[in-house]
Design a protein around this motif. Structure first.
Motif, PDB file in Angstrom:
ATOM      1  N   UNK A   1      40.667  68.508  56.760  1.00 47.66           N
ATOM      2  CA  UNK A   1      39.881  67.883  57.797  1.00 47.66           C
ATOM      3  C   UNK A   1      38.957  67.131  57.123  1.00 47.66           C
TER       4      UNK A   1
ATOM      5  N   UNK B   1      38.102  64.526  55.411  1.00 47.69           N
ATOM      6  CA  UNK B   1      37.881  63.015  55.723  1.00 47.69           C
ATOM      7  C   UNK B   1      37.201  62.983  57.218  1.00 47.69           C
ATOM      8  N   UNK B   2      37.462  63.824  58.024  1.00 43.62           N
ATOM      9  CA  UNK B   2      37.089  63.443  59.525  1.00 43.62           C
ATOM     10  C   UNK B   2      35.689  64.277  59.562  1.00 43.62           C
ATOM     11  N   UNK B   3      35.069  64.916  58.709  1.00 47.29           N
ATOM     12  CA  UNK B   3      33.929  65.529  58.752  1.00 47.29           C
ATOM     13  C   UNK B   3      32.700  64.712  58.211  1.00 47.29           C
ATOM     14  N   UNK B   4      32.182  64.218  59.193  1.00 42.09           N
ATOM     15  CA  UNK B   4      30.905  63.051  58.832  1.00 42.09           C
ATOM     16  C   UNK B   4      29.542  64.000  58.526  1.00 42.09           C
ATOM     17  N   UNK B   5      29.621  65.421  58.620  1.00 39.07           N
ATOM     18  CA  UNK B   5      28.739  66.052  58.179  1.00 39.07           C
ATOM     19  C   UNK B   5      28.289  66.645  56.933  1.00 39.07           C
ATOM     20  N   UNK B   6      29.713  66.609  56.250  1.00 43.00           N
ATOM     21  CA  UNK B   6      29.689  67.114  55.063  1.00 43.00           C
ATOM     22  C   UNK B   6      29.014  66.338  53.839  1.00 43.00           C
ATOM     23  N   UNK B   7      28.677  67.154  52.732  1.00 43.98           N
ATOM     24  CA  UNK B   7      27.576  66.432  52.041  1.00 43.98           C
ATOM     25  C   UNK B   7      28.261  65.514  51.009  1.00 43.98           C
TER      26      UNK B   7
ATOM     27  N   UNK C   1      29.315  62.536  53.110  1.00 42.43           N
ATOM     28  CA  UNK C   1      28.301  61.752  53.457  1.00 42.43           C
ATOM     29  C   UNK C   1      27.881  60.557  52.429  1.00 42.43           C
TER      30      UNK C   1
ATOM     31  N   UNK D   1      29.981  41.959  50.592  1.00 42.21           N
ATOM     32  CA  UNK D   1      29.685  40.903  51.922  1.00 42.21           C
ATOM     33  C   UNK D   1      28.461  40.003  51.275  1.00 42.21           C
ATOM     34  N   UNK D   2      27.561  40.422  51.025  1.00 42.83           N
ATOM     35  CA  UNK D   2      26.504  39.535  50.294  1.00 42.83           C
ATOM     36  C   UNK D   2      27.105  38.374  49.309  1.00 42.83           C
ATOM     37  N   UNK D   3      27.911  39.025  48.676  1.00 41.55           N
ATOM     38  CA  UNK D   3      28.520  37.974  47.535  1.00 41.55           C
ATOM     39  C   UNK D   3      29.501  37.068  48.400  1.00 41.55           C
TER      40      UNK D   3
ATOM     41  N   UNK E   1      17.998  40.794  56.126  1.00 41.68           N
ATOM     42  CA  UNK E   1      19.292  40.267  55.820  1.00 41.68           C
ATOM     43  C   UNK E   1      19.245  39.411  54.620  1.00 41.68           C
TER      44      UNK E   1
END
Ligand code: SF4
Lengths: 417, 491
Positions: B103, B105-111, B114, B128-130, B236
């Motif tokens: 699981x 990959x779907x844990x946005x709170x894992x250090x 993150x 994107x800037x390039x 930007x």
């Protein structure tokens, strides 16, 4: 009179086009130059290639074919009664200039607009010729946005849809009354009918491409980047609520991708029928935020309107926070239990954060430490949410809550040069 | 005993393929993330070698096949491009952890996750800037080279993104040959193949291009001095990019001048609209035209366009006038235009129109011979998100619009009128009638016209119960057959 140099005309015709706020170059689908060894691509998201000191992105070469115009719209720098210098490009010049800039990676493509000369059809013909040259002679596959003239014939509109990625028709003002007063030669019914026509052509083209049961040739594209429009804010008396209601009507009626709000800006040759003072740019910003809430956060316009004062959005705080402060009874929202719709209502929690919350809480219950990794505005959100290790105590009732969330008064949008 | 440490040397700074095959082999042998020393070809040798660091190739290949979710692959691909030294270690640690923690990959709170996300985001932003800030300059090709225009750019990315971003330029600029030079790695396209060479110093890049004057002119002219927002610009387009942007040299002077230009605009005396008299004259002529006597259906439609008798004109696209022959013996009156009719400007062209056509065909009535219209000419709706939901007009709106319906009756003079639905029946009779009371009979109207009342076709569409829908359809068939008989009887 000697012909002005290309550079002088570029200065005039770019200056004349800068009041159109649209800059988007996204949504045209995937297209590139590999097969035909031409130039140009569109890959979903558009790219902003530069930013001007007014903070606006420069993505397209935004120019007018000519700034001569037979109309007399009070808010427009190009109106017949303005004393600006006039100039015109030939269609070939527009195409060459676009290619010169595109090849050097200055731009994503072209945004072509024009004053109306002779007749609407005559003007549209010239604009279409420029794009035809780009697409055929120069094998250009980059982005093209055409500001079309609502009075032009349906055949020309169809050709515009085949050549361009996005079409736009400006409604100009939020109310019919405003249009009548400031742009007496324009007719709202004509404008809306043209938008309706574009909507049905876009839908037909989509249906035809989806429904390819028979292996026939690909049906022609029609404005794959959709259509958009622009409204001028602050030139007439319309309130924010009226403006937003008009937007909602336009989104629903014509399937618009975007409504642009352009705070009426002082122009070098002002008209006597306009208000002397331009509206604060902050107003434009708040309108965009409210528009965003409507399109991506499930807010209906009447809800947003209920969070205004006399129809005007609060300039100091964003409309989502304004709504939350007036609807404290639905808070605090438990991030471990609430459904998506309610999560989206928490100030400081955006769509990305909501996605992260929903994903992560499938495995375990969320604590503040988790949330701090999902949003950068946790402090603003705290009074409105409950987490495994957090419950706001009486904060929602505290009289000081509103004051504590309002920015100090002297905050200014402008930074002094 | 100290665990063995393995050394991996990758081909270049963003060598994802190399990382992947090493990671697979290390993982198959259960080598812990802390026991791998990653470096790239050309990196200085570390000051000290970890004790007993051995080339990882010494490990047995093992059963190295292991599937991971696609989301991990795309995350790792970006992660590997980051400039942080521990990127390979972090990517490998995540790869190892995925074994036990599916699981993750779907844990946005894992250090770890993150940090990986932040790094991937930084890489995306840099790429994107390039794409945004590369500025090509045209150069004269070498003697003997083909005559295709050749363009060269100088760029300084923060991360190792040249390999990953070059294909974008290839797809976009397929028809010209180009090179993007950077201090670390250069990309080249000759119209056929994409190739990479080691980095070069700035001095190898060309210095100017005549088109840049035009571009600067555009940059200056598209700027509105009345809306100065420097912070929004630098957020930007951070200053670190400015030195390679030909337009950036204008920024400071434009800012310095803005206040003065803004003031000058505000000091300009406003001008009255020059053609206000002409416009007013045209306008008056226009409104006189609107008051002109109505002699034909065309006059009527033209006058209807600008109707503002009731508020319904505000939200709708256009008034939808009736359509059909001006001498039709039969007139069909619906309630009001719907979403499709509002756009098309014609009555009964949407789904309800399809139902109507169907029933008419079965009854033997030719739609082309009937005049089809609505009791109310503007579409009334309620907004729900991005949809317009039909709402029935109220008595006041029906009463206001009755004026137009009466004119249509007067001009067409049908012998038989069919009211489709209760709103039409009310508009035609001027009374608060009900469908049940009116259906099944032929009513005589004051002017001698015969009136038949039936359901609105959209009632069939709204009906979820199939039996009830069949019944409604039966009603319509019967009522329209009655109308046909009346027509035949009248000859
Ligand atoms: S609904 Fe009828 S009365 Fe009301 S504005 Fe439209 S045409 Fe006029």
């Amino acid at each position: 009179m000697p012909q002005k140099s290309l550079q002088d005309r570029l200065a005039i015709l770019a200056d004349a086009a800068k009041y159109d706020a649209s800059c988007a170059s996204s949504g045209a689908g995937n297209r590139n130059a590999l097969k035909d060894k031409g130039i140009g691509s569109t890959e979903g998201m558009g790219i902003c290639h530069a930013y001007a000191p007014d903070g606006r992105c420069i993505s397209l070469l935004k120019i007018l074919l000519t700034n001569a115009c037979i109309y007399d719209c009070a808010y427009c720098i190009n109106r017949v009664s303005s004393n600006v210098e006039r100039a015109a490009f030939t269609p070939a010049e527009v195409a060459d200039l676009t290619m010169a800039f595109y090849r050097r990676n200055y731009i994503e493509g072209l945004f072509l607009s024009s004053g109306i000369i002779r007749t609407s059809d005559y003007t549209m013909e010239l604009m279409l010729e420029a794009v035809r040259l780009l697409r055929t002679e120069h094998r250009f596959s980059g982005y093209v946005h055409l500001k079309t003239i609502p009075e032009c014939s349906p055949e020309l509109m169809s050709e515009a849809g085949r050549l361009a990625d996005r079409l736009s028709i400006n409604v100009e003002l939020p109310t019919r009354a405003g249009l009548k007063q400031l742009a007496p030669e324009k007719d709202e019914t004509t404008i809306r009918t043209a938008m309706g026509h574009v909507r049905s052509r876009i839908e037909d083209a989509k249906d035809a491409r989806r429904d390819r049961t028979l292996r026939r040739a690909k049906p022609p594209r029609f404005a794959p980047g959709g259509q958009s429009t622009q409204m001028i804010v602050g030139a007439d008396a319309a309130s924010d609520a009226e403006i937003l209601t008009t937007s909602a009507t336009l989104y629903a009626g014509y399937g618009l991708r975007r409504v642009y709000y352009s705070a009426f800006s002082p122009i070098p040759a002002p008209s006597a029928v306009l208000p002397l003072k331009a509206p604060p740019l902050k107003r434009e910003h708040r309108l965009y935020q409210a528009d965003w809430l409507h399109r991506f956060y499930g807010f209906e316009m009447p809800e947003i309107e209920a969070a205004t004062t006399g129809g005007m959005l609060d300039l100091d705080i964003d409309p989502k926070l304004a709504w939350a402060l007036r609807n404290r009874h639905v808070f605090p929202v438990d991030v471990n239990k609430a459904d998506r719709e309610m999560l989206l209502r928490i100030p400081g929690i955006g769509t990305t954060a909501v996605k992260a919350i929903l994903k992560t809480r499938r495995h375990r219950s969320l604590r503040l430490d988790d949330l701090s990794k999902m949003t950068r505005a946790l402090k603003r959100a705290l009074p409105f949410l409950v987490a495994a290790d957090w419950r706001p105590t009486q904060m929602l009732d505290a009289a000081g809550l509103e004051a504590s969330l309002r920015p100090p008064k002297q905050m200014e949008l402008f930074d002094a040069p | 005993m100290m665990p063995v440490t393995y050394a991996v040397t990758l081909a270049h700074d963003a060598d994802f393929t190399g990382w992947r095959s090493a990671a697979r082999r290390l993982d198959a042998n259960h080598v812990q993330p802390g026991c791998v020393q990653w470096r790239c070809e050309g990196d200085p040798q570390p000051d000290f070698l970890l004790p007993a660091a051995r080339p990882y190739q010494e490990l047995p290949t093992g059963n190295a096949a292991r599937t991971v979710p696609g989301a991990f692959v795309s995350l790792a691909q970006k992660l590997i491009c980051h400039s942080a030294d521990d990127r390979f270690t972090l990517a490998y640690r995540l790869f190892r952890r995925l074994r036990e923690e599916p699981q993750l990959l779907s844990d946005a709170g894992d250090d770890d996750m993150h940090r990986a996300h932040l790094m991937a985001k930084a890489v995306s932003r840099d790429a994107h800037k390039m794409k945004a800030f590369v500025r090509f300059r045209e150069v004269t090709p070498d003697q003997g080279a083909d005559d295709r225009p050749h363009f060269v750019a100088w760029f300084e990315p923060d991360h190792h993104i040249v390999d990953a971003t070059a294909p974008f330029f290839m797809r976009r600029f397929a028809g010209q040959s180009w090179s993007i030079l950077t201090p670390e790695r250069c990309a080249h396209w000759d119209g056929e193949t994409l190739s990479f060479t080691p980095g070069v110093p700035r001095s190898q890049a060309p210095d100017g291009d005549p088109a840049e004057d035009l571009w600067r002119t555009y940059f200056a002219s598209t700027f509105n001095p009345a809306r100065l927002m420097v912070k929004a610009m630098t957020a930007e387009m951070p200053k670190k990019y400015w030195k390679n942007l030909p337009e950036a040299q204008l920024i400071d002077p434009l800012i310095a001048d803005a206040q003065k230009r803004h003031q000058a605009m505000q000091d300009t005396a406003p001008r009255a609209p020059a053609r206000s008299t002409r416009v007013r004259r045209d306008h008056e002529a226009g409104s006189r035209a609107a008051d002109a006597p109505i002699r034909s259906l065309d006059d009527l439609a033209a006058a209807g366009r600008s109707c503002t008798r009731c508020p319904l004109h505000c939200g709708a696209t256009q008034a939808v006038p009736g359509a059909g022959p001006g001498d039709a013996p039969l007139m069909l009156v619906g309630e009001q235009p719907g979403d499709h009719e509002d756009i098309a400007g014609k009555p009964f062209v949407g789904p309800a129109g399809d139902v109507l056509n169907d029933v008419l065909r079965e009854t033997g009535i030719l739609r082309d011979r009937a005049f089809v219209t609505n009791a109310v000419k503007h579409f009334k709706f309620e907004l729900r998100g991005r949809r317009r939901l039909h709402r029935s007009p109220d008595a006041g709106e029906v009463a206001h619009c009755q004026w137009w319906l009466a004119k249509e009756l007067e001009l067409v003079r049908p012998r038989v009128v069919v009211a489709l639905g209760v709103t039409a029946a009310r508009a035609l009779t001027g009374q608060t009638v009900t469908l049940n009371a009116m259906r099944g009979a032929v009513h005589d109207m004051a002017d001698g016209t015969q009136l038949v009342v039936t359901n609105h076709p959209s009632a069939l569409l709204r009906q979820r119960n199939a039996e009830a829908a069949r019944q409604l359809r039966g009603n319509m068939l019967a009522d329209l057959t009655t109308a046909r008989r009346c027509l035949e009887a009248a000859g």
